[in-house]
Design a protein around this motif. Structure first.
Motif, PDB file in Angstrom:
ATOM      1  N   GLU A  10     -14.772  23.944  -8.086  1.00  0.00           N
ATOM      2  CA  GLU A  10     -15.701  24.074  -9.233  1.00  0.00           C
ATOM      3  C   GLU A  10     -14.989  24.711 -10.417  1.00  0.00           C
ATOM      4  O   GLU A  10     -15.290  24.415 -11.564  1.00  0.00           O
ATOM      5  CB  GLU A  10     -16.879  24.957  -8.836  1.00  0.00           C
ATOM      6  CG  GLU A  10     -18.206  24.303  -8.553  1.00  0.00           C
ATOM      7  CD  GLU A  10     -18.433  22.872  -9.019  1.00  0.00           C
ATOM      8  OE1 GLU A  10     -18.425  21.981  -8.150  1.00  0.00           O
ATOM      9  OE2 GLU A  10     -18.648  22.625 -10.209  1.00  0.00           O
ATOM     10  N   GLU A  19     -15.107  15.776  -1.570  1.00  0.00           N
ATOM     11  CA  GLU A  19     -16.232  15.044  -2.172  1.00  0.00           C
ATOM     12  C   GLU A  19     -15.926  13.557  -2.305  1.00  0.00           C
ATOM     13  O   GLU A  19     -14.772  13.165  -2.504  1.00  0.00           O
ATOM     14  CB  GLU A  19     -16.511  15.588  -3.587  1.00  0.00           C
ATOM     15  CG  GLU A  19     -17.007  17.011  -3.628  1.00  0.00           C
ATOM     16  CD  GLU A  19     -17.509  17.382  -5.038  1.00  0.00           C
ATOM     17  OE1 GLU A  19     -18.044  16.517  -5.743  1.00  0.00           O
ATOM     18  OE2 GLU A  19     -17.327  18.561  -5.403  1.00  0.00           O
ATOM     19  N   THR A 120     -10.284  11.868 -21.955  1.00  0.00           N
ATOM     20  CA  THR A 120     -11.541  11.946 -21.190  1.00  0.00           C
ATOM     21  C   THR A 120     -11.234  11.797 -19.697  1.00  0.00           C
ATOM     22  O   THR A 120     -10.312  11.074 -19.311  1.00  0.00           O
ATOM     23  CB  THR A 120     -12.551  10.865 -21.620  1.00  0.00           C
ATOM     24  OG1 THR A 120     -12.016   9.575 -21.279  1.00  0.00           O
ATOM     25  CG2 THR A 120     -12.825  10.924 -23.113  1.00  0.00           C
ATOM     26  N   ALA A 124     -15.554  10.918 -11.807  1.00  0.00           N
ATOM     27  CA  ALA A 124     -16.912  11.445 -12.004  1.00  0.00           C
ATOM     28  C   ALA A 124     -17.611  11.574 -10.656  1.00  0.00           C
ATOM     29  O   ALA A 124     -17.241  10.922  -9.677  1.00  0.00           O
ATOM     30  CB  ALA A 124     -17.709  10.513 -12.909  1.00  0.00           C
ATOM     31  N   ARG A 125     -18.623  12.460 -10.630  1.00  0.00           N
ATOM     32  CA  ARG A 125     -19.493  12.553  -9.460  1.00  0.00           C
ATOM     33  C   ARG A 125     -20.521  11.427  -9.532  1.00  0.00           C
ATOM     34  O   ARG A 125     -20.707  10.808 -10.594  1.00  0.00           O
ATOM     35  CB  ARG A 125     -20.186  13.912  -9.444  1.00  0.00           C
ATOM     36  CG  ARG A 125     -19.209  15.013  -9.040  1.00  0.00           C
ATOM     37  CD  ARG A 125     -19.823  16.389  -9.069  1.00  0.00           C
ATOM     38  NE  ARG A 125     -18.990  17.335  -8.336  1.00  0.00           N
ATOM     39  CZ  ARG A 125     -18.865  18.621  -8.653  1.00  0.00           C
ATOM     40  NH1 ARG A 125     -19.537  19.133  -9.674  1.00  0.00           N
ATOM     41  NH2 ARG A 125     -18.080  19.411  -7.934  1.00  0.00           N
ATOM     42  N   ASP A 127     -23.575  11.463  -9.798  1.00  0.00           N
ATOM     43  CA  ASP A 127     -24.614  11.664 -10.831  1.00  0.00           C
ATOM     44  C   ASP A 127     -24.050  11.555 -12.244  1.00  0.00           C
ATOM     45  O   ASP A 127     -24.757  11.823 -13.218  1.00  0.00           O
ATOM     46  CB  ASP A 127     -25.291  13.028 -10.639  1.00  0.00           C
ATOM     47  CG  ASP A 127     -24.322  14.200 -10.866  1.00  0.00           C
ATOM     48  OD1 ASP A 127     -23.137  13.960 -11.225  1.00  0.00           O
ATOM     49  OD2 ASP A 127     -24.738  15.361 -10.685  1.00  0.00           O
ATOM     50  N   GLY A 128     -22.781  11.187 -12.367  1.00  0.00           N
ATOM     51  CA  GLY A 128     -22.189  10.980 -13.690  1.00  0.00           C
ATOM     52  C   GLY A 128     -21.442  12.175 -14.244  1.00  0.00           C
ATOM     53  O   GLY A 128     -20.758  12.076 -15.273  1.00  0.00           O
ATOM     54  N   GLN A 129     -21.527  13.347 -13.578  1.00  0.00           N
ATOM     55  CA  GLN A 129     -20.817  14.540 -14.087  1.00  0.00           C
ATOM     56  C   GLN A 129     -19.299  14.311 -14.057  1.00  0.00           C
ATOM     57  O   GLN A 129     -18.740  13.965 -13.013  1.00  0.00           O
ATOM     58  CB  GLN A 129     -21.153  15.772 -13.244  1.00  0.00           C
ATOM     59  CG  GLN A 129     -20.539  17.045 -13.821  1.00  0.00           C
ATOM     60  CD  GLN A 129     -20.590  18.238 -12.869  1.00  0.00           C
ATOM     61  OE1 GLN A 129     -20.954  18.100 -11.708  1.00  0.00           O
ATOM     62  NE2 GLN A 129     -20.217  19.397 -13.373  1.00  0.00           N
ATOM     63  N   PRO A 130     -18.605  14.488 -15.201  1.00  0.00           N
ATOM     64  CA  PRO A 130     -17.154  14.274 -15.214  1.00  0.00           C
ATOM     65  C   PRO A 130     -16.413  15.324 -14.381  1.00  0.00           C
ATOM     66  O   PRO A 130     -16.838  16.480 -14.322  1.00  0.00           O
ATOM     67  CB  PRO A 130     -16.778  14.415 -16.692  1.00  0.00           C
ATOM     68  CG  PRO A 130     -18.038  14.609 -17.453  1.00  0.00           C
ATOM     69  CD  PRO A 130     -19.140  14.911 -16.497  1.00  0.00           C
ATOM     70  N   VAL A 131     -15.309  14.900 -13.761  1.00  0.00           N
ATOM     71  CA  VAL A 131     -14.449  15.783 -12.963  1.00  0.00           C
ATOM     72  C   VAL A 131     -13.024  15.618 -13.483  1.00  0.00           C
ATOM     73  O   VAL A 131     -12.531  14.490 -13.616  1.00  0.00           O
ATOM     74  CB  VAL A 131     -14.526  15.419 -11.457  1.00  0.00           C
ATOM     75  CG1 VAL A 131     -13.593  16.306 -10.635  1.00  0.00           C
ATOM     76  CG2 VAL A 131     -15.959  15.535 -10.947  1.00  0.00           C
TER      77      VAL A 131
END
Ligand SMILES: NC(=O)c1ccc[n+]([C@@H]2O[C@H](COP(=O)([O-])OP(=O)(O)OC[C@H]3O[C@@H](n4cnc5c(N)ncnc54)[C@H](O)[C@@H]3O)[C@@H](O)[C@H]2O)c1
Ligand SMILES: [Zn+2]
Ligand SMILES: [Zn+2]
Length: 370
Positions: A10, A19, A120, A124-125, A127-131
């Motif tokens: 995180e 993940e 960029t 991504a996860r 749910d769309g959250q960028p990693v």
């Protein structure tokens, strides 16, 4: 878009969670690499344990090898299927340092944004959250989209875990000796700290023709391993008595001390030892990385009076496109026995356990196999 599995934190100081993630298609100037192996370097542990402040969430890993599976628009598709090693400092090729051939100093590297070439994230996860991807290569994952300048083709016959180790530990340690410090045949060398990086310094010292190679660690097993890689002398360090270690290094070197001491830990105490063990004219080469904000000390008078030097070595002064194939060829010729550094092959899911072993000092190099 495809599904991948990656080791994510995180933020710095958080544990690794395995993940399922989504990976974008390669854009212009990028390639998609299916990972074959990734090493567990102490620099990953610095991030994992919060020694270095880093943004998250981020896919971990900066030492890796793989196979090119897709190329972005405009790139030569004949590269597909080629085995490559990854560099953690993809050169921009445009800045002053890149143009002077000093790519290890590139401050405009896309890697420093931990994302794709356009800045960029490529991961991504669900749910769309960028990693983010650590140093734009996030090698602790089944695949990544990376800048094309981050991949270096490997010759036939180089195993994936050896190619991965060339991507950080070997280039850092061997390069510190032969490129940054330019140790000459007949010089005496001491190496403090015998992890993947320090053991690579030992191999580099043998390659350079050093007369005496003094291996220093608190672990007896590491000293024994260094002996199989070319160390001629050893010092079993007692952390409770740093002065005794300095005296033992000087005695083992003869002539008042070693011409070069390589510090491959990043600890202020061993950094001070590396300076204190030098004879007049000697050089301490700092390879280990400290926690952010940490200071080290030495007494200036004898340092200046004796014409001693301290130099920092980043990435063993590596120019990946030139040096990676060279180290691979030395491996194939039996002159860099890189495979001897590997003391464990593990699955991605075991990475937290690998960090525990690395933290305890009992690991040499642990390689994740995909
Ligand atoms: N300069 C660079 O470009 C670069 C690149 C990669 C890694 N690094 C840094 O190099 C360092 C080493 O990385 P690694 O993966 O080899 O680490 P590692 O943890 O595998 O090895 C460290 C070694 O130091 C030994 N040690 C610990 N305390 C000691 C003491 N007081 N005296 C003697 N030996 C002691 C341990 O037993 C271990 O063998 C880390 O700080 C890492 O971040 C720097
Ligand atoms: Zn590393
Ligand atoms: Zn550059």
């Amino acid at each position: 878009m495809r599904e991948i599995t990656g080791a994510v934190i995180e933020g710095s100081g958080s544990p690794v969670v395995i993940e399922e993630l989504l990976l974008a298609d390669p854009g212009p100037g990028e390639v998609l690499v299916r990972m074959t192996s990734a090493g567990v370097c102490h620099s990953d542990l610095h991030v994992r344990d919060g020694h270095w402040e880093r943004q998250g969430p981020v896919v971990m890993g900066h030492e890796g090898a793989g196979i090119i599976e897709e190329v972005g628009p405009g790139l030569d598709p004949s590269a597909i299927g080629r085995p490559v090693a990854l560099t953690w400092l993809a050169p921009c090729l445009r800045c002053r340092d890149c143009q002077r051939g000093r790519q290890w100093l590139c401050q405009s590297s896309p890697a420093l944004r931990h994302a794709g070439l356009d800045g960029t994230p490529r991961v991504a996860r669900a749910d769309g959250q960028p990693v983010l991807s650590y140093l734009s290569i996030g090698t602790m994952s089944t695949a990544q989209v990376v800048p094309a300048t981050a991949v270096v083709p490997m010759p036939d016959g180089v195993p994936p875990e050896v190619a991965a180790l060339i991507g950080c530990g070997v280039s850092t340690g061997v390069g510190a000796v032969v490129k940054t410090a330019q140790v000459a045949a007949g010089d005496t060398v001491a190496i403090i700290g015998l992890g993947g990086v320090g053991l690579s310094c030992v191999m580099g010292a043998l390659l350079a023709g050093a007369r005496r190679i003094i291996a220093v660690d608190i672990s007896r097993a590491k000293i024994d391993l260094a002996g199989t890689l070319g160390a001629t002398h050893w010092v079993h360090a007692d952390p409770a008595n740093p002065a005794a270690t300095v005296e033992a290094i000087k005695t083992a070197a003869g002539d008042g001390g070693p011409d070069f001491v390589f510090e491959a830990i990043g600890n202020p105490v061993t950094i001070a030892q590396s300076v204190a063990a030098l004879p007049p004219g000697g050089t301490a080469v700092l390879v280990g990385l400290t926690r952010f904000g940490q200071l080290a000390q030495f007494e200036p008078f004898p340092f200046v009076d004796g014409g001693r030097r301290i130099i920092g070595s980043n990435y063993g002064s590596a120019v990946a496109a030139v040096d990676f194939p060279k180290y691979a060829e030395f491996y194939l010729a039996g002159r860099l026995p890189i495979d001897k550094l590997i003391d464990r092959r593990l699955a991605l899911a075991e990475v937290e356990d690998a960090f525990d072993r690395l933290r305890s000092g009992s690991a040499a190099r642990q390689m994740i196999m995909f």
